[in-house]
Enzyme design. Structure first.
Site, PDB file in Angstrom:
ATOM      1  CB  SER A   9      -0.887   0.014   1.250  1.00 28.57           C
ATOM      2  OG  SER A   9      -0.066   0.220   2.384  1.00 28.57           O
ATOM      3  CG  HIS A  66     -10.183  -3.105  -1.453  1.00 28.31           C
ATOM      4  ND1 HIS A  66      -8.988  -2.443  -1.373  1.00 28.31           N
ATOM      5  CD2 HIS A  66     -10.239  -3.626  -2.701  1.00 28.31           C
ATOM      6  CE1 HIS A  66      -8.353  -2.547  -2.528  1.00 28.31           C
ATOM      7  NE2 HIS A  66      -9.087  -3.254  -3.356  1.00 28.31           N
ATOM      8  CD  GLU A  78     -12.415   0.815  -4.523  1.00 23.30           C
ATOM      9  OE1 GLU A  78     -11.325   0.279  -4.288  1.00 23.30           O
ATOM     10  OE2 GLU A  78     -13.055   1.461  -3.669  1.00 23.30           O
ATOM     11  N   GLY A 106      -9.931  -0.634   7.953  1.00 26.31           N
ATOM     12  CA  GLY A 106      -9.608  -0.320   9.339  1.00 26.31           C
ATOM     13  C   GLY A 106     -10.233  -1.257  10.362  1.00 26.31           C
ATOM     14  CG  ASP A 134      -9.001   3.456  -5.284  1.00 23.93           C
ATOM     15  OD1 ASP A 134     -10.025   3.808  -5.918  1.00 23.93           O
ATOM     16  OD2 ASP A 134      -8.963   3.403  -4.043  1.00 23.93           O
ATOM     17  CG  ASP A 143      -3.928  -2.339  -1.305  1.00 20.02           C
ATOM     18  OD1 ASP A 143      -4.944  -2.449  -2.010  1.00 20.02           O
ATOM     19  OD2 ASP A 143      -3.967  -2.319  -0.041  1.00 20.02           O
ATOM     20  CG  HIS A 144      -6.057   1.411  -2.086  1.00 17.17           C
ATOM     21  ND1 HIS A 144      -7.341   1.645  -2.520  1.00 17.17           N
ATOM     22  CD2 HIS A 144      -6.168   0.549  -1.044  1.00 17.17           C
ATOM     23  CE1 HIS A 144      -8.178   0.953  -1.781  1.00 17.17           C
ATOM     24  NE2 HIS A 144      -7.508   0.272  -0.887  1.00 17.17           N
ATOM     25  CB  ILE A 147      -7.018  -9.858   5.357  1.00 14.82           C
ATOM     26  CG1 ILE A 147      -8.381 -10.446   4.965  1.00 14.82           C
ATOM     27  CG2 ILE A 147      -6.797  -9.918   6.874  1.00 14.82           C
ATOM     28  CD1 ILE A 147      -8.519 -11.930   5.195  1.00 14.82           C
ATOM     29  CG  ASP A 148      -3.141  -3.925   6.257  1.00 13.40           C
ATOM     30  OD1 ASP A 148      -2.329  -4.476   7.003  1.00 13.40           O
ATOM     31  OD2 ASP A 148      -2.952  -2.782   5.800  1.00 13.40           O
TER      32      ASP A 148
HETATM   33  P1  13P Z   1      -8.802  -4.148   6.295  1.00  9.96           P
HETATM   34  O1  13P Z   1      -8.501  -2.818   6.915  1.00  9.96           O
HETATM   35  O2  13P Z   1     -10.209  -4.578   6.566  1.00  9.96           O
HETATM   36  O3  13P Z   1      -7.817  -5.186   6.683  1.00  9.96           O
HETATM   37  O4  13P Z   1      -8.703  -3.976   4.692  1.00  9.96           O
HETATM   38  C1  13P Z   1      -7.464  -3.934   4.043  1.00  9.96           C
HETATM   39  C2  13P Z   1      -7.577  -3.573   2.617  1.00  9.96           C
HETATM   40  O5  13P Z   1      -8.628  -3.584   2.016  1.00  9.96           O
HETATM   41  C3  13P Z   1      -6.333  -3.197   1.902  1.00  9.96           C
HETATM   42  O6  13P Z   1      -6.588  -2.674   0.632  1.00  9.96           O
END
Ligand code: 13P
Length: 332
Positions: free
Chosen positions: A56, A234, A146, A191, A116, A94-95, A278-279
């Protein structure tokens, strides 16, 4: 110019096609540091699950994009050392928020990028996405786009409210951009605080918040418009209450943190949803383990003695997601 193929990485095309057919989803785990990457690779190698390593904007700022790419390259070799003969590992941006950034990742060995542009007006989203697709496809790099806006804050991408993806736009968008997969908004958000207490009900027994269900009717309508097209979710951390409790027990303060229930993600995995991001869950696992060591052994000052347990707990989390939530074990 470095091709991801030289690094032993793969793009998402075949992986997604198989996942849709097989009724499972590929885990897309974000990584910022060595311990997270080790845990992701160990969990994937041991369960023989294809995996997407995501970088990210926050990760790039924290750890440096060049270093993260070399770490991913090292991860392929580490996976082989662990006995995974043909690792199925994607390195994904990512993004991505500009053509220049996506191009730099394509040129530097990423096998997949996300552009994105969902915050832009519809036609501008199409134009920017198409520009990235046209460039990336020359090098067989796959592109995620997206439509719709997720609420929440994640690594410098934020919005106060969500706007569900409009099913009537998806065919036009996918056809005109040529994107390989589409991230949609159906109620997930980034988040550890995905819903306000006002949006939830409260379980009278535990006092914990019960979140509103995802908009599966919107997902169904999208799948009807675009049969068999790879869909991405996401903001899909479930915010495991055992980690939240551990953090709070050992001096943290995360009141009313709440995520997406795992049964709903399991249900989504069986559909055309073939990538689940999942982050936050791994951040929670890391923090819970570190807090426990600090509380129980205040004299500890060797980072390996608290990052090690954090790595173990993240590995356990990743395996659980792969086996019990996404169903991607044994698929690589
Ligand atoms: P979470 O914050 O739910 O883990 O989502 C992470 C995400 O979508 C990264 O792009």
């Amino acid at each position: 110019m470095v091709s991801y193929k030289e690094l032993g990485l793969v793009n998402t095309r075949e992986m997604f096609a198989k996942a849709i057919k097989g009724g499972y989803a590929i885990p897309a785990f974000n990584f910022n540091n060595m311990e997270q990457l080790q845990a992701i690779i160990k969990a994937s190698a041991e369960t023989k699950s294809p995996v997407i390593l995501q970088v990210s904007k926050g990760a790039r700022n924290y750890a440096n994009q060049t270093l993260l790419r070399y770490m991913a390259q090292g991860a392929v070799e580490y996976a082989k050392e662990l006995g995974w003969e043909h690792p199925q590992i994607v390195l994904h941006l990512d993004h991505g928020d500009s053509f220049e950034l996506c191009k730099s990742c394509v040129d530097f060995g990423f096998s997949s990028v996300m552009i994105d542009a969902s915050h832009l007006p519809y036609e501008e989203n199409i134009a920017l996405t198409k520009k990235v697709v046209d460039y990336a496809h020359q090098y067989d790099v796959t592109v995620e786009a997206e439509l719709g806006v997720l609420a929440g804050v994640e690594d410098e991408v934020s919005s106060a409210v969500s706007h569900y993806t409009k099913p009537e736009e998806v065919v036009d968008f996918a056809t005109r951009t040529g994107c390989d997969s589409l991230a949609i908004s159906i109620g997930t958000s980034h988040g550890a605080y995905k819903f306000t207490p006002e949006q939830c009900t409260r379980d009278p027994k535990t006092g914990k918040l019960v979140p509103p269900p995802l908009a599966f009717d919107v997902l169904d309508a999208i799948m009807e418009q675009l049969p068999g097209f790879p869909i991405v979710l996401h903001g899909s951390s479930s915010v495991p209450q055992e980690y939240v409790d551990m953090i709070n027990q050992y001096g943290g303060k995360l009141p009313d943190a709440v995520g997406i229930p795992e049964e709903q993600l399991r249900k989504a995995s069986k559909s055309a949803v073939c990538k689940i991001n999942i982050d936050s869950d791994s951040r929670l696992a890391f923090t819970a383990a570190v807090r426990k060591v600090f509380a129980e052994k205040p004299g500890e000052f060797d980072p390996r003695k608290y990052c090690g347990p954090a790595r173990d707990l993240m590995e356990e989390l990743y395996k659980h997601k792969i086996i019990n939530v996404l169903g991607s074990d044994g698929k690589a």
